[in-house]
Design a protein around this motif. Structure first.
Motif, PDB file in Angstrom:
ATOM      1  N   ALA A 183      13.541  -4.745  -1.207  1.00 59.60           N
ATOM      2  CA  ALA A 183      12.920  -6.035  -0.950  1.00 59.60           C
ATOM      3  C   ALA A 183      12.888  -6.332   0.550  1.00 59.60           C
ATOM      4  CB  ALA A 183      13.686  -7.125  -1.688  1.00 59.60           C
ATOM      5  N   ILE A 184      14.020  -6.062   1.218  1.00 59.59           N
ATOM      6  CA  ILE A 184      14.074  -6.426   2.634  1.00 59.59           C
ATOM      7  C   ILE A 184      13.134  -5.549   3.451  1.00 59.59           C
ATOM      8  CG2 ILE A 184      15.604  -6.472   4.632  1.00 59.59           C
ATOM      9  CD1 ILE A 184      17.770  -7.497   2.808  1.00 59.59           C
ATOM     10  N   TYR A 185      13.043  -4.307   3.058  1.00 60.11           N
ATOM     11  CA  TYR A 185      12.104  -3.410   3.751  1.00 60.11           C
ATOM     12  C   TYR A 185      10.686  -3.927   3.589  1.00 60.11           C
ATOM     13  CZ  TYR A 185       9.781   0.901   5.089  1.00 60.11           C
ATOM     14  OH  TYR A 185       8.998   1.824   5.723  1.00 60.11           O
ATOM     15  N   ASP A 186      10.365  -4.316   2.371  1.00 56.72           N
ATOM     16  CA  ASP A 186       9.042  -4.857   2.095  1.00 56.72           C
ATOM     17  C   ASP A 186       8.784  -6.102   2.929  1.00 56.72           C
ATOM     18  OD1 ASP A 186       6.762  -4.642   0.053  1.00 56.72           O
ATOM     19  OD2 ASP A 186       7.341  -6.762  -0.055  1.00 56.72           O
ATOM     20  N   LEU A 187       9.813  -6.964   2.992  1.00 55.41           N
ATOM     21  CA  LEU A 187       9.692  -8.210   3.748  1.00 55.41           C
ATOM     22  C   LEU A 187       9.513  -7.922   5.238  1.00 55.41           C
ATOM     23  CD1 LEU A 187       9.915 -11.282   3.472  1.00 55.41           C
ATOM     24  CD2 LEU A 187      12.342 -11.070   3.900  1.00 55.41           C
ATOM     25  N   LEU A 188      10.317  -7.003   5.761  1.00 54.46           N
ATOM     26  CA  LEU A 188      10.217  -6.666   7.182  1.00 54.46           C
ATOM     27  C   LEU A 188       8.860  -6.052   7.491  1.00 54.46           C
ATOM     28  CD1 LEU A 188      13.696  -5.142   8.021  1.00 54.46           C
ATOM     29  CD2 LEU A 188      12.837  -7.390   8.552  1.00 54.46           C
ATOM     30  N   ASN A 189       8.416  -5.228   6.570  1.00 55.25           N
ATOM     31  CA  ASN A 189       7.111  -4.602   6.747  1.00 55.25           C
ATOM     32  C   ASN A 189       6.032  -5.662   6.898  1.00 55.25           C
ATOM     33  OD1 ASN A 189       5.518  -2.429   6.982  1.00 55.25           O
ATOM     34  ND2 ASN A 189       5.771  -1.692   4.898  1.00 55.25           N
ATOM     35  N   PHE A 190       6.144  -6.694   6.067  1.00 60.51           N
ATOM     36  CA  PHE A 190       5.184  -7.790   6.116  1.00 60.51           C
ATOM     37  C   PHE A 190       5.336  -8.588   7.409  1.00 60.51           C
ATOM     38  CE2 PHE A 190       4.622 -12.353   5.262  1.00 60.51           C
ATOM     39  CZ  PHE A 190       3.256 -12.361   5.067  1.00 60.51           C
ATOM     40  N   LEU A 191       6.592  -8.929   7.731  1.00 63.72           N
ATOM     41  CA  LEU A 191       6.842  -9.713   8.942  1.00 63.72           C
ATOM     42  C   LEU A 191       6.326  -8.963  10.172  1.00 63.72           C
ATOM     43  CD1 LEU A 191      10.397 -11.230   8.541  1.00 63.72           C
ATOM     44  CD2 LEU A 191       8.232 -12.428   8.713  1.00 63.72           C
ATOM     45  N   GLY A 192       6.559  -7.646  10.190  1.00 66.21           N
ATOM     46  CA  GLY A 192       6.202  -6.854  11.352  1.00 66.21           C
ATOM     47  C   GLY A 192       4.729  -6.880  11.676  1.00 66.21           C
ATOM     48  N   LYS A 193       3.915  -7.143  10.670  1.00 68.74           N
ATOM     49  CA  LYS A 193       2.480  -7.181  10.930  1.00 68.74           C
ATOM     50  C   LYS A 193       2.112  -8.392  11.771  1.00 68.74           C
ATOM     51  CE  LYS A 193       1.186  -4.940   6.626  1.00 68.74           C
ATOM     52  NZ  LYS A 193       0.692  -5.279   5.286  1.00 68.74           N
ATOM     53  N   TYR A 194       2.923  -9.447  11.679  1.00 67.50           N
ATOM     54  CA  TYR A 194       2.583 -10.670  12.391  1.00 67.50           C
ATOM     55  C   TYR A 194       3.547 -10.952  13.542  1.00 67.50           C
ATOM     56  CZ  TYR A 194      -0.216 -11.062   8.255  1.00 67.50           C
ATOM     57  OH  TYR A 194      -1.111 -10.787   7.256  1.00 67.50           O
ATOM     58  N   ILE A 195       4.843 -10.596  13.333  1.00 62.12           N
ATOM     59  CA  ILE A 195       5.834 -10.793  14.394  1.00 62.12           C
ATOM     60  C   ILE A 195       6.419  -9.429  14.720  1.00 62.12           C
ATOM     61  CG2 ILE A 195       7.733 -12.254  15.120  1.00 62.12           C
ATOM     62  CD1 ILE A 195       7.460 -13.702  12.422  1.00 62.12           C
ATOM     63  N   PRO A 196       5.882  -8.734  15.689  1.00 68.02           N
ATOM     64  CA  PRO A 196       6.291  -7.338  15.921  1.00 68.02           C
ATOM     65  C   PRO A 196       7.796  -7.161  16.108  1.00 68.02           C
ATOM     66  CG  PRO A 196       4.387  -7.871  17.241  1.00 68.02           C
ATOM     67  CD  PRO A 196       4.816  -9.151  16.595  1.00 68.02           C
ATOM     68  N   PHE A 197       8.487  -8.134  16.768  1.00 63.90           N
ATOM     69  CA  PHE A 197       9.900  -7.888  17.036  1.00 63.90           C
ATOM     70  C   PHE A 197      10.785  -8.128  15.818  1.00 63.90           C
ATOM     71  CE2 PHE A 197      11.466 -12.187  17.177  1.00 63.90           C
ATOM     72  CZ  PHE A 197      10.348 -12.931  17.529  1.00 63.90           C
ATOM     73  N   MET A 198      10.185  -8.503  14.693  1.00 62.94           N
ATOM     74  CA  MET A 198      10.982  -8.693  13.481  1.00 62.94           C
ATOM     75  C   MET A 198      10.629  -7.657  12.423  1.00 62.94           C
ATOM     76  SD  MET A 198      13.132 -11.198  13.452  1.00 62.94           S
ATOM     77  CE  MET A 198      13.279 -12.090  11.927  1.00 62.94           C
ATOM     78  N   GLY A 199       9.860  -6.647  12.795  1.00 59.38           N
ATOM     79  CA  GLY A 199       9.338  -5.745  11.776  1.00 59.38           C
ATOM     80  C   GLY A 199      10.255  -4.568  11.502  1.00 59.38           C
ATOM     81  N   VAL A 200       9.720  -3.667  10.701  1.00 61.55           N
ATOM     82  CA  VAL A 200      10.392  -2.390  10.483  1.00 61.55           C
ATOM     83  C   VAL A 200      10.430  -1.660  11.820  1.00 61.55           C
ATOM     84  CG1 VAL A 200      10.128  -0.165   9.369  1.00 61.55           C
ATOM     85  CG2 VAL A 200       9.695  -2.223   8.088  1.00 61.55           C
ATOM     86  N   ASP A 201      11.470  -0.852  12.048  1.00 55.65           N
ATOM     87  CA  ASP A 201      11.626  -0.111  13.294  1.00 55.65           C
ATOM     88  C   ASP A 201      11.738  -1.024  14.508  1.00 55.65           C
ATOM     89  OD1 ASP A 201      11.977   2.055  14.874  1.00 55.65           O
ATOM     90  OD2 ASP A 201       9.853   2.480  15.125  1.00 55.65           O
ATOM     91  N   SER A 202      12.443  -2.157  14.328  1.00 55.56           N
ATOM     92  CA  SER A 202      12.736  -2.987  15.493  1.00 55.56           C
ATOM     93  C   SER A 202      14.155  -3.509  15.338  1.00 55.56           C
ATOM     94  CB  SER A 202      11.750  -4.152  15.587  1.00 55.56           C
ATOM     95  OG  SER A 202      12.020  -5.075  14.575  1.00 55.56           O
ATOM     96  N   LEU A 203      14.799  -3.761  16.476  1.00 59.87           N
ATOM     97  CA  LEU A 203      16.175  -4.230  16.415  1.00 59.87           C
ATOM     98  C   LEU A 203      16.250  -5.619  15.797  1.00 59.87           C
ATOM     99  CD1 LEU A 203      17.667  -2.927  19.751  1.00 59.87           C
ATOM    100  CD2 LEU A 203      17.742  -1.934  17.490  1.00 59.87           C
ATOM    101  N   GLY A 204      15.230  -6.436  16.066  1.00 59.49           N
ATOM    102  CA  GLY A 204      15.193  -7.781  15.492  1.00 59.49           C
ATOM    103  C   GLY A 204      15.227  -7.703  13.968  1.00 59.49           C
ATOM    104  N   GLY A 205      14.392  -6.837  13.447  1.00 59.54           N
ATOM    105  CA  GLY A 205      14.366  -6.668  11.995  1.00 59.54           C
ATOM    106  C   GLY A 205      15.707  -6.217  11.475  1.00 59.54           C
ATOM    107  N   LEU A 206      16.351  -5.302  12.218  1.00 60.79           N
ATOM    108  CA  LEU A 206      17.654  -4.797  11.784  1.00 60.79           C
ATOM    109  C   LEU A 206      18.683  -5.922  11.757  1.00 60.79           C
ATOM    110  CD1 LEU A 206      19.143  -2.226  10.985  1.00 60.79           C
ATOM    111  CD2 LEU A 206      19.797  -1.965  13.353  1.00 60.79           C
ATOM    112  N   ILE A 207      18.660  -6.733  12.816  1.00 56.62           N
ATOM    113  CA  ILE A 207      19.604  -7.862  12.863  1.00 56.62           C
ATOM    114  C   ILE A 207      19.383  -8.771  11.667  1.00 56.62           C
ATOM    115  CG2 ILE A 207      20.148  -9.972  14.125  1.00 56.62           C
ATOM    116  CD1 ILE A 207      19.605  -8.383  16.694  1.00 56.62           C
ATOM    117  N   PHE A 208      18.138  -9.050  11.384  1.00 53.94           N
ATOM    118  CA  PHE A 208      17.789  -9.907  10.259  1.00 53.94           C
ATOM    119  C   PHE A 208      18.345  -9.311   8.959  1.00 53.94           C
ATOM    120  CE2 PHE A 208      14.476 -11.535   7.235  1.00 53.94           C
ATOM    121  CZ  PHE A 208      14.881 -12.850   7.307  1.00 53.94           C
ATOM    122  N   ALA A 209      18.149  -8.002   8.801  1.00 53.50           N
ATOM    123  CA  ALA A 209      18.601  -7.362   7.567  1.00 53.50           C
ATOM    124  C   ALA A 209      20.117  -7.361   7.442  1.00 53.50           C
ATOM    125  CB  ALA A 209      18.082  -5.935   7.494  1.00 53.50           C
TER     126      ALA A 209
END
Lengths: 826, 577
Positions: free
Chosen positions: A668-694
């Motif tokens: 679920a979180i991967y899916d969510l990050l994937n979605f977020l990353g399309k609009y907020i690049p620093f929160m997406g998959v393959d970003s530290l922001g996304g990792l922190i969020f997860a």
């Protein structure tokens, strides 16, 4: 508890167990300092130490390959040089060139130092040529004394053994000399002349053969013969299988094709026969003449043919069914052939003839087919019989031969056993004789130059060959042990020889390579400014000189210098331990370390992002720890102080939910990050922001910990503050929080450690190698091309584990009390 | 000052509300309905807490609630939902998106080869380097057209599905397009002669033309910077409505061809229960046959009546994922194996590490033992080292089959043969257990030590007076007391081992593989690593649906164990105090 324990047992046992337990850590520490390639070494520890791995990790040196690549990048104007001005580029280029030259001169300087040390070693060794010689000769003499040849008893076996030993050594003169007295004593022939020797040998041969020396030859001839028969048998079997298959196929034809055919024919014929019988009773006479020429002509001939075929067919009982049918055909035909005038005169006779004429071609064709098939079948049959007979014959032969073979084998074994003792004695005799000669030749050695070393080597080789070919008496053979011991003592000579030859070899090539490289640098320096100017005007430029230099570093140096240089360095390291002259150690150490440094200057190293990974990990862990602690500290407060709906089971539910493993959430979180990353690049998959969020999932447990601590802070403090006019939030913020600092620190550090140590979520979220956390990065050091580069891996592991272990150990008090708190209270 | 702060806080709160409302709307628009609902309910709760004085205690919990909703509750909901779908390789998008792709994606077109199309690309240069501001001049038959840079018309997030550009007929030297005047220099009907196009201050210079030897030099740049970026998903439409698109020919040359959409949307009417029902179907323009929708995917029907897979979508499949575990023999066999091994692994991990840790604790519990703090600290080291580091050290340095210390030095020294730590099922299991015991026995030792110290010493004194021996004292006092205290910890340790993914993943990766299974399974795989492989290792295709189904099973297993544990340890009572 009044009891005395015996500490002198407990402590050694405990110490042993502790060493076993922390062995992996000890291994990591020792391996990270090793200079040799630990993955390929057979030793657990090494005395050649270095901190190079740490340097490679912490501040990778910009060595020669890196510098050349930088220069190329400048010319190609790739990042980060793409938007540099010409002046800046020129300055950078000059810097890099200067560095390169420094490295070149450093290489030369270090090589000179190594060379001086090497020369020193060689000189000193040459001075000690005599000592070395006496040492070796003494060793050899000691060996000679130890090699005692037991006395020989006369027996036919001795003769056979003599023959074998001589033959194995190709009737060589030294074997002859060594065994001369025995030979002469045994045969009574003077063997000084070649003819005499030959006669003696001839006589021995007869002895040998009488004793059964020919058995071996016979055995091998027999084995050869058996092999041939086996081969033949196989080929016959293959042919037989072929025929057998064909026969099975023919059987099918008989059963499925001919049998039904003849069934129907025979039935038809039976019908015709009964028709004929009925004819005799009919009254109507024929008006016209019935043309029955074919009928009359063919029935007898067919009858003849059928009879013939039947005779052949009846031989094969497998085809009884078909034969029955054919028999009925024959019977019917027989009856049909007896046609008298009465029948011929009847009207219905015409019907019979017509019916027969319809049937006749079919009958004839079927008969032909049957007889053809039968013929083929017969020939196949006889072939099969023949082949089977052959197979049986061959098998019988083989059996007989293998019986013979067993018998022979036993004899050979017996012979070998009886010969073993005299053979060992004789070969010892030869050995000691040869040893004496070798010692004599050793004593003629004058110096310690390469040819002399070769002579020593030959001697060692001689000993080694003997040790390998000698058949020991039982497990603990004195002679073999002594020879091995002597070999071990002389090992350093061979090490020294390799060291010298490798050093000489690479020295020759190194001068050449360095000279070329220097020339290339000079050439490049001359044209570099112009090339750079052209490059900075936007035109794509390459430099052939640089390319050549790069090839030189990557190919020539590796092929012609590095391989032998590293062997020389390694041997220098070994010599430090095995050389009997301890005063040379300093020089050898110098050679080793200088060559190692030269290698480091020229070696192409793989790029890594150690600091980047550490930084990523630290940033992520700090942010996660901070947010988690802050959120939990605030959220735990009402659970400790206030009454509200959901208080009782709220934390419980959360704790339960928290028990579920994080990997499950990752889809679920991967899916969510994937979605977020399309609009907020620093929160997406393959970003530290996304990792922190997860990572912000560990709320419940920490909240529970903090709440437990809040519970121990007395309410009265807050009540006093509220009486003084503080709001609820103020009382929390100004009184509870400062008092709770210890637990907050612990929670912060726990979350920090937990996040730093996390692997799976990072693996899923991060993709690019620059974004890796330290945990993922370390895995890079342990896989692929790094799998055997243990130095780098262990150094990285040690650097990563040290702070964590220290942090953990300093926190262990809190950890333990936190773990057991709930349990012990209950 | 205080009022100002309050005002500021209210302003911030309003801003936050606005942001949440907007993001909820945004999520809704993008098909994340559930997440949007989660967000809206959160907004509602927050506002309720803030505006209702009775909700005061909840205000402290708001940030925690936010994280819990988004990162815990929503994923649980998502997992449950996905468990009933076929989400996975080949089934990534919603049905709506799949339909959109079939209707608009350039992959689903066919080429109509009725007119020769040549084209010439013009770009604006920045100094010497070409920019990606370009124009294309087409020649279709004898007619010249001007095409501007295409603009996206359909997109998912930042992924463009389709962009379009208009083709404007060119008949004279100057062309007006929406108020812009393009001038062709020099004017010619022949593409080869056109040198540049002037638009106000901008000059588009000839950049790529396949017939021109010199301009062909720019082909790499054209392909990589313009073709792939701007034209690969673009249609140019001429005034007649014909579509032209860039395609790579069989010989590898890039050319514009006339294309037609392969599918169109049609409504079929059918009588059902006496009423007319309209149903949306796609029709293949080439064959005229309907596209078949089956098992969560669209299929084309070819001449032989056979189905050809087009595109999959996420579809509700009911209990199928759960039933597969029971019914499909190629899944149930390995699954049962994995399940049993998971239980064995968790049990043995706890038992063995307790068996190693407890003796240490008993020895170290003696206050008269000198240096016991040092011993304890050293023995805790395996626990203190980050698990990923120990796992890698064991895998790479100690267990490695060809270089590892155990196989290369330890076993030969004992006169034993090397062991296949990663390729033999039995030894792989032994290997991971060995490492796990090494990692966890310090924990067992520590909790045992803590528990031992809480046993009242009077008990022993009484026992000694009664003449109980050492063994009896251990069996009747130490062990029962100890177990009563650490049992809950052992249970949670069991639950932890049950899901201890990192060790398995880093040491053996689950291997060696079990032959004959349709899913990626290995002999040392535990349930959680099986889930991970199903979901994230695309070797055999991802299967999120099946992974989620197994996740839910783990969920109940571990949840049950934990619940029991809370009852045992009295955590319930403590919380409610």
């Amino acid at each position: 508890m009044v009891e005395k324990r015996r500490d002198y047992i407990r402590h050694p046992v405990l110490i042993f167990l502790v060493v076993v337990v922390v062995f992996p850590v000890l291994w990591v520490v020792s391996t990270s300092f090793r200079r040799d390639e630990a993955a390929f070494s057979t030793k657990l520890f090494s005395s050649r130490l270095t901190v190079q791995h740490y340097r490679d990790l912490v501040s990778p040196e910009r060595n020669i390959p890196v510098l050349i690549q930088n220069l190329q990048n400048m010319l190609w104007r790739v990042k980060p040089y793409s938007d540099w001005t010409y002046e800046r580029l020129k300055k950078a280029k000059d810097d890099e060139l200067k560095r390169l030259k420094d490295y070149l001169s450093e290489t030369k300087r270090r090589y000179d130092s190594a060379k001086a040390s090497y020369q020193n070693v060689v000189n000193k060794m040459s001075e000690r040529a005599e000592t070395v010689k006496t040492q070796v000769v003494n060793l050899a003499k000691a060996l000679e004394e130890k090699v005692s040849v037991p006395s020989l008893s006369f027996s036919p076996e001795l003769g056979a053994a003599l023959y074998e030993v001589l033959r194995e050594r190709g009737y060589s003169s030294d074997a002859h000399l060594a065994l001369k007295t025995d030979l002469e004593k045994f045969t009574g022939i003077d063997t000084s002349s070649p003819e005499g020797f030959q006669t003696a040998v001839e006589q021995l041969r007869i002895f040998y053969e009488q004793l059964g020396g020919t058995y071996r030859g016979e055995l091998s001839a027999l084995e050869e013969k058996m092999k041939n028969i086996q081969k033949e048998l196989e080929s016959v079997k293959r042919r037989q299988e072929l025929v057998q298959g064909e026969i099975l196929g023919m059987n099918l034809i008989f059963e499925r094709d001919l049998f039904p055919e003849f069934t129907s024919i025979s039935e038809t014929l039976t019908g015709l026969v009964s028709l004929k019988r009925n004819l005799e009773q009919t009254k109507m006479a024929a008006i016209f003449f019935v043309d029955d020429e074919i009928f009359l002509r063919t029935v007898p001939s067919l009858l003849e043919r059928s009879k013939e075929i039947l005779e052949k067919l009846e031989v094969f009982s497998d085809h009884r069914n078909l034969a029955e049918r054919l028999k009925s055909v024959v019977a019917s035909l027989g009856e049909l052939s007896e046609i008298d005038e009465v029948v011929r005169s009847k009207t219905a006779y015409a019907d019979l003839v017509k019916a027969y004429e319809n049937l006749y071609p079919r009958l004839e064709r079927s008969l032909t087919e049957l007889s053809n098939n039968l013929e083929v079948f017969e020939s196949k049959f006889s072939l099969l019989k023949e082949l089977n007979g052959e197979i049986e014959k061959l098998q019988r032969e083989l059996q007989a031969l293998s019986r013979d073979k067993e018998a022979l084998k036993k004899k050979v074994e017996a012979l070998e056993k009886s010969l073993e003792e005299p053979r060992r004695t004789l070969s010892l005799k030869v050995f000691s004789h040869q040893l004496r000669e070798r010692i004599d030749s050793l004593e003629t050695i004058k110096g310690l130059r390469t040819p002399d070393l070769l002579k020593y080597s030959a001697f060692i080789e001689f000993l080694r060959n003997f040790a390998n070919s000698y058949r020991p008496r039982g497990e603990e053979d004195e002679v073999l042990k002594v020879v091995r011991e002597t070999l071990r003592k002389m090992r350093w000579i061979e090490e020294y020889r390799t060291f010298v030859s490798k050093f000489e070899n690479f020295s020759r090539n190194l001068g050449d390579v360095l000279g070329k490289f220097e020339q290339q640098l000079k050439d490049f320096e001359n044209v570099s400014d112009q090339l750079l100017r052209v490059a900075s005007s936007g035109v794509f430029v390459t430099s052939e000189i640089l390319n050549n230099a790069y090839d030189l570093v990557k190919m020539d140096f590796v092929r012609r210098v590095r391989a032998e240089m590293s062997v020389a360095a390694r041997k220098a390291g070994t010599l430090m331990d095995v050389l009997p002259f301890s005063d040379l150690r300093r020089d050898l150490r110098n050679v080793d370390s200088q060559l190692f440094r030269i290698d480091q200057i020229w070696k192409q190293k793989t790029k890594h992002y150690f600091w980047r990974w550490v930084l990523n990990s630290v940033v992520v862990s700090l942010v996660v720890a901070f947010i988690t602690t802050a959120v939990c500290a605030v959220a735990a407060y009402p659970f400790s102080r206030m009454r509200f709906f959901g208080r009782r089971y709220g934390i419980m539910a959360l704790l339960l939910i928290q028990m579920f493993p994080g990997v499950i959430f990752m889809i679920a979180i991967y899916d969510l990050l994937n979605f977020l990353g399309k609009y907020i690049p620093f929160m997406g998959v393959d970003s530290l922001g996304g990792l922190i969020f997860a990572y912000l999932t560990g709320i419940a447990y920490n909240m529970y910990l903090i709440k437990g601590f809040y519970d121990t802070i007395p309410d009265s403090l807050e009540e006093a503050a509220i009486v003084d006019g503080a709001t609820r939030f103020q009382s929390f913020y100004k009184i509870v929080l400062p008092l709770a600092r210890p637990i907050l620190t612990v929670v912060f550090l726990l979350v920090f450690i937990g996040t730093f140590n996390e692997y799976v979520v990072a693996r899923i979220v991060l993709q690019r190698i620059e974004n890796y956390t330290y945990a993922l990065g370390l895995n890079v050091f342990a896989t692929g091309p790094y799998e055997t580069e243990w130095g780098l891996f262990t150094a990285a592991a040690l650097l990563g584990m040290m702070p964590m272990v220290i942090l953990f150990l300093s926190l262990q008090r809190y950890l333990v009390s936190g773990l057991t708190r709930g349990a012990i209270k209950g | 000052m205080k009022r100002l702060l309050k005002l500021f806080l209210w302003f911030l709160f309003a801003l936050l509300n606005a942001f949440f409302l907007w993001s909820g709307f945004f999520l809704f628009k993008n098909g994340y309905y559930e997440l949007a609902i989660v967000l809206y309910s959160l907004v509602f709760l927050i506002n309720f807490f803030v505006f209702n004085p009775k909700g005061y205690p909840y205000r402290y919990v708001i940030p925690a609630l936010f994280l819990l909703f988004i990162l815990v509750l929503y994923p649980i909901y998502f997992t449950v939902k996905v468990a009933f779908t076929n989400y996975g390789t080949g089934h990534y998008m919603s049905k709506q998106e799949a339909l959109e792709r079939l209707l608009y994606d350039p992959n689903f077109t066919y080429v109509v080869d009725d007119e020769k199309v040549s084209f010439k690309v013009f770009v604006v240069y920045d100094g010497l380097t070409p920019t990606d501001d370009f124009l294309i001049v087409f020649k279709v038959g004898e007619q010249l057209f001007l095409g501007e840079k295409p603009v996206p018309v359909r997109a998912r997030g930042r992924n463009v599905i389709l962009s379009e550009g208009r083709m404007i007929p060119v008949t004279a030297e100057q062309v007006n397009v929406e108020g812009k005047t393009y001038r062709f220099v020099p004017w010619s009907e022949d593409l080869a002669d056109l040198k540049m196009i002037v638009l106000g201050e901008k000059t588009y210079r000839a950049f790529y033309y396949s017939e021109d030897e010199f301009l062909r030099l720019n082909a790499p740049h054209f392909k990589s910077r313009i073709g792939q970026v701007h034209l690969s998903r673009a249609d140019y439409i001429d005034p007649l409505g014909r579509k032209f698109a860039l395609r790579v020919g069989e010989t590898g040359d890039w050319k514009f061809v006339r294309v037609e959409r392969l599918y169109r949307l049609v409504y079929r009417e059918a009588m059902e229960d006496g009423k007319v029902r309209r149903k949306m179907v796609l029709v293949n323009n080439l064959t005229g046959k309907d596209v078949v929708e089956k098992d969560g995917a669209f299929y084309d029907v070819d001449e032989n009546g056979e189905l050809r897979f087009l595109i999959g979508f996420i579809d509700f499949v009911g209990w199928r994922n759960f039933l597969r575990i029971v019914r499909d023999p190629r899944i149930s066999g390995p699954f049962l194996r994995i399940f049993l091994w998971t239980v064995v692994w968790a049990t043995l991990s706890v038992v063995l590490s307790l068996m190693v840790g407890l003796p240490f604790a008993l020895v170290l519990n003696d206050p008269k033992l000198k240096g016991r703090n040092l011993y304890r600290t050293l023995l805790i080291v395996p626990w203190a080292i980050p698990v990923f580091i120990s796992a890698l050290v064991w895998r790479n340095g100690l267990l490695n089959e060809s270089y590892g210390v155990i196989n290369k030095i330890l076993l030969p020294a004992l006169g034993l043969n090397p062991v296949k730590w990663f390729n033999d099922p039995f030894w792989a299991r032994v290997g991971v257990l060995l490492v796990n015991v090494w990692l966890t026995f310090p924990y067992m030792m520590t909790i045992s030590l803590g528990a031992l110290q809480s046993i009242p010493p009077e008990l022993y004194e009484v026992a000694v007076i009664d003449g109980a021996g050492k063994l009896k004292r251990f069996a009747y006092i130490t062990f029962p007391y100890l177990m009563a205290i650490i049992a809950p910890l052992l249970v949670s340790s069991f639950a932890f081992s049950f899901n201890n993914f990192t060790i398995i993943y880093l040491i053996t990766g689950g291997g060696p593989p079990i032959p004959g299974s349709t899913t990626p399974t290995g002999y040392t795989d535990i349930l959680i690593s099986y889930v991970y492989k199903l979901a994230f290792e695309a070797g055999q295709g991802q299967d999120f649906g099946f992974a989620s189904a197994i996740s839910i099973m783990i969920f109940f297993l571990v949840g049950g164990i934990s619940f029991l544990n809370f009852r045992l340890s009295g955590t319930f009572e403590e919380v409610s105090r």
